[in-house]
Design a protein around this motif. Sequence first.
Motif, PDB file in Angstrom:
ATOM      1  N   MET A   1       0.837  -1.187   0.000  1.00  0.00           N
ATOM      2  CA  MET A   1       0.000   0.000   0.000  1.00  0.00           C
ATOM      3  C   MET A   1       0.886   1.256   0.000  1.00  0.00           C
ATOM      4  N   ARG A   2       0.506   2.229  -0.809  1.00  0.00           N
ATOM      5  CA  ARG A   2       1.316   3.444  -0.937  1.00  0.00           C
ATOM      6  C   ARG A   2       0.519   4.641  -0.449  1.00  0.00           C
ATOM      7  N   ILE A   3       1.116   5.404   0.453  1.00  0.00           N
ATOM      8  CA  ILE A   3       0.450   6.523   1.116  1.00  0.00           C
ATOM      9  C   ILE A   3       1.192   7.821   0.810  1.00  0.00           C
ATOM     10  N   LEU A   4       0.429   8.892   0.589  1.00  0.00           N
ATOM     11  CA  LEU A   4       0.992  10.222   0.386  1.00  0.00           C
ATOM     12  C   LEU A   4       0.672  11.092   1.598  1.00  0.00           C
ATOM     13  N   ILE A   5       1.681  11.756   2.127  1.00  0.00           N
ATOM     14  CA  ILE A   5       1.502  12.710   3.228  1.00  0.00           C
ATOM     15  C   ILE A   5       1.782  14.109   2.694  1.00  0.00           C
ATOM     16  N   LEU A   6       0.814  15.018   2.813  1.00  0.00           N
ATOM     17  CA  LEU A   6       1.007  16.430   2.487  1.00  0.00           C
ATOM     18  C   LEU A   6       0.903  17.213   3.794  1.00  0.00           C
ATOM     19  N   GLU A   7       2.036  17.612   4.305  1.00  0.00           N
ATOM     20  CA  GLU A   7       2.119  18.254   5.621  1.00  0.00           C
ATOM     21  C   GLU A   7       3.325  19.178   5.633  1.00  0.00           C
ATOM     22  N   ASP A   8       3.105  20.478   5.963  1.00  0.00           N
ATOM     23  CA  ASP A   8       4.212  21.435   5.905  1.00  0.00           C
ATOM     24  C   ASP A   8       5.103  21.417   7.140  1.00  0.00           C
ATOM     25  N   ASN A   9       4.656  20.786   8.205  1.00  0.00           N
ATOM     26  CA  ASN A   9       5.499  20.640   9.389  1.00  0.00           C
ATOM     27  C   ASN A   9       6.425  19.449   9.157  1.00  0.00           C
ATOM     28  N   LEU A  40      -0.187  14.139  -7.429  1.00  0.00           N
ATOM     29  CA  LEU A  40      -1.463  13.420  -7.453  1.00  0.00           C
ATOM     30  C   LEU A  40      -2.022  13.277  -8.865  1.00  0.00           C
ATOM     31  N   GLU A  41      -1.539  14.090  -9.781  1.00  0.00           N
ATOM     32  CA  GLU A  41      -2.031  14.026 -11.151  1.00  0.00           C
ATOM     33  C   GLU A  41      -1.497  12.815 -11.914  1.00  0.00           C
ATOM     34  N   TYR A  42      -0.326  12.302 -11.482  1.00  0.00           N
ATOM     35  CA  TYR A  42       0.253  11.192 -12.248  1.00  0.00           C
ATOM     36  C   TYR A  42       0.555   9.945 -11.417  1.00  0.00           C
ATOM     37  N   GLN A  43       0.565  10.056 -10.093  1.00  0.00           N
ATOM     38  CA  GLN A  43       0.897   8.911  -9.254  1.00  0.00           C
ATOM     39  C   GLN A  43      -0.348   8.414  -8.510  1.00  0.00           C
ATOM     40  N   GLU A  44      -0.537   7.116  -8.506  1.00  0.00           N
ATOM     41  CA  GLU A  44      -1.678   6.519  -7.816  1.00  0.00           C
ATOM     42  C   GLU A  44      -1.303   6.201  -6.370  1.00  0.00           C
ATOM     43  N   TYR A  45      -2.189   6.573  -5.455  1.00  0.00           N
ATOM     44  CA  TYR A  45      -1.985   6.272  -4.039  1.00  0.00           C
ATOM     45  C   TYR A  45      -3.217   5.577  -3.468  1.00  0.00           C
ATOM     46  N   ASP A  46      -2.989   4.846  -2.360  1.00  0.00           N
ATOM     47  CA  ASP A  46      -4.094   4.177  -1.678  1.00  0.00           C
ATOM     48  C   ASP A  46      -4.727   5.080  -0.619  1.00  0.00           C
ATOM     49  N   LEU A  47      -3.983   6.092  -0.185  1.00  0.00           N
ATOM     50  CA  LEU A  47      -4.472   6.957   0.885  1.00  0.00           C
ATOM     51  C   LEU A  47      -3.686   8.263   0.884  1.00  0.00           C
ATOM     52  N   LEU A  48      -4.380   9.352   1.211  1.00  0.00           N
ATOM     53  CA  LEU A  48      -3.753  10.673   1.359  1.00  0.00           C
ATOM     54  C   LEU A  48      -3.998  11.191   2.769  1.00  0.00           C
ATOM     55  N   LEU A  63      -8.313  19.052  -1.933  1.00  0.00           N
ATOM     56  CA  LEU A  63      -9.370  18.061  -1.764  1.00  0.00           C
ATOM     57  C   LEU A  63     -10.485  18.261  -2.783  1.00  0.00           C
ATOM     58  N   LYS A  64     -10.889  19.509  -2.999  1.00  0.00           N
ATOM     59  CA  LYS A  64     -11.941  19.789  -3.977  1.00  0.00           C
ATOM     60  C   LYS A  64     -11.504  19.403  -5.388  1.00  0.00           C
ATOM     61  N   ARG A  65     -10.241  19.647  -5.712  1.00  0.00           N
ATOM     62  CA  ARG A  65      -9.727  19.266  -7.033  1.00  0.00           C
ATOM     63  C   ARG A  65      -9.767  17.753  -7.208  1.00  0.00           C
ATOM     64  N   ILE A  66      -9.363  17.034  -6.161  1.00  0.00           N
ATOM     65  CA  ILE A  66      -9.361  15.573  -6.220  1.00  0.00           C
ATOM     66  C   ILE A  66     -10.760  15.051  -6.526  1.00  0.00           C
ATOM     67  N   ARG A  67     -11.752  15.554  -5.815  1.00  0.00           N
ATOM     68  CA  ARG A  67     -13.118  15.061  -5.999  1.00  0.00           C
ATOM     69  C   ARG A  67     -13.713  15.554  -7.316  1.00  0.00           C
ATOM     70  N   LYS A  68     -13.340  16.752  -7.745  1.00  0.00           N
ATOM     71  CA  LYS A  68     -13.826  17.258  -9.020  1.00  0.00           C
ATOM     72  C   LYS A  68     -13.328  16.391 -10.171  1.00  0.00           C
ATOM     73  N   ASN A  69     -12.102  15.897 -10.019  1.00  0.00           N
ATOM     74  CA  ASN A  69     -11.522  15.015 -11.035  1.00  0.00           C
ATOM     75  C   ASN A  69     -11.938  13.564 -10.839  1.00  0.00           C
ATOM     76  N   GLN A  70     -12.848  13.355  -9.896  1.00  0.00           N
ATOM     77  CA  GLN A  70     -13.438  12.043  -9.619  1.00  0.00           C
ATOM     78  C   GLN A  70     -12.407  11.003  -9.197  1.00  0.00           C
ATOM     79  N   LYS A  71     -11.354  11.460  -8.555  1.00  0.00           N
ATOM     80  CA  LYS A  71     -10.394  10.524  -7.983  1.00  0.00           C
ATOM     81  C   LYS A  71     -10.968   9.950  -6.692  1.00  0.00           C
ATOM     82  N   LYS A  72     -10.880   8.647  -6.544  1.00  0.00           N
ATOM     83  CA  LYS A  72     -11.513   7.971  -5.409  1.00  0.00           C
ATOM     84  C   LYS A  72     -10.560   7.723  -4.246  1.00  0.00           C
ATOM     85  N   ILE A  73      -9.372   8.301  -4.310  1.00  0.00           N
ATOM     86  CA  ILE A  73      -8.410   8.106  -3.234  1.00  0.00           C
ATOM     87  C   ILE A  73      -9.017   8.515  -1.891  1.00  0.00           C
ATOM     88  N   PRO A  74      -8.959   7.659  -0.872  1.00  0.00           N
ATOM     89  CA  PRO A  74      -9.441   8.058   0.454  1.00  0.00           C
ATOM     90  C   PRO A  74      -8.534   9.116   1.065  1.00  0.00           C
TER      91      PRO A  74
END
Length: 219
Positions: A1-9, A40-48, A63-74
Motif C-alpha cells: 500500500m502506498r500513502i501520500l503525506i502532504l504536511e508542511d510541518n 497526485l495528477e500522475y501517481q496513484e496512491y491508496d491513501l492521502l 481536496l476539492k480538485r481531487i473530488r472534481k476530477n473524480q479521484k476515489k483516493i481516500p
Amino acid sequence: MRILILEDNVTLAMGLKKTLCSEGYAVDVFHDGEEGASVLEYQEYDLLLLDLGLPSIDGIEILKRIRKNQKKIPVIIISARDKLDQKVLGLESGADDYLCKPFERAEVIARVHAILRRVAQNGQSLITIGDFLYNTTTRTLSKNDIRIELSNRELSVFEYLITHANQVVSKDSISEHITSFGDDLNSTAVETYVSRIRKKTGDSMKLNTVHGLGYILLT
C-alpha cells in the motif's frame, strides 16, 4: 500500500512517515500544496494524509480538485483546525476522516487501517483465500489458525495482490505501488518476494504466473 503525506510541518511529516513505514507501508512526503497537487495528477496512491494549512495551495482546495476530477483516493485530513465548522467543511468537501492535531501514533495507525480496510474490502476485516484467512485489521495471514510470518515487503506485495484478486497485475505495477520515491525495486526483486510468499504458503495458495504479463491471485 502506498500513502501520500502532504504536511508542511517537516518534523510531524517525517514522524508520520516513520510510523507508517514501520507498519509496512510505502510513504511519500511533500510539504508544499502545489507539489502535492502535481504528484497526485500522475501517481496513484491508496491513501492521502492531508494537512489543511499548506503553502501554495490550501488543503481544502486540493481536496476539492481531487473530488472534481473524480479521484476515489481516500483522504484523512490532519489539521490543527479543530472547530466544528472546519471539520464539517473538510468532510463535506470529500474527506473520509478528520484527525485533529495533536494525535497519538496509535490513533493514526488505527484510522489508516480502518480506511484502507473499508476501501479495499468493503469493510470486511477477514478475507478468505482458499484455505487461508487474512485479517485486514492486524494485517496477518494464517492457515488453520497457524500464522504465516511475512516480512513487511512480502506483506505489501501480498496486500496488493489480494486487493486485485482475480486480476492479472504486472511486476511493474506491483513495484510502483509498494515503493516510495527514491526506492529501487526492480522486477527481479518482485519475483523474489512472490517466490518467498509461495514458499511460505505452499501449493494451496493459488498465486499463478501469467507469462509475459505478471501474476494473478485466485480466490
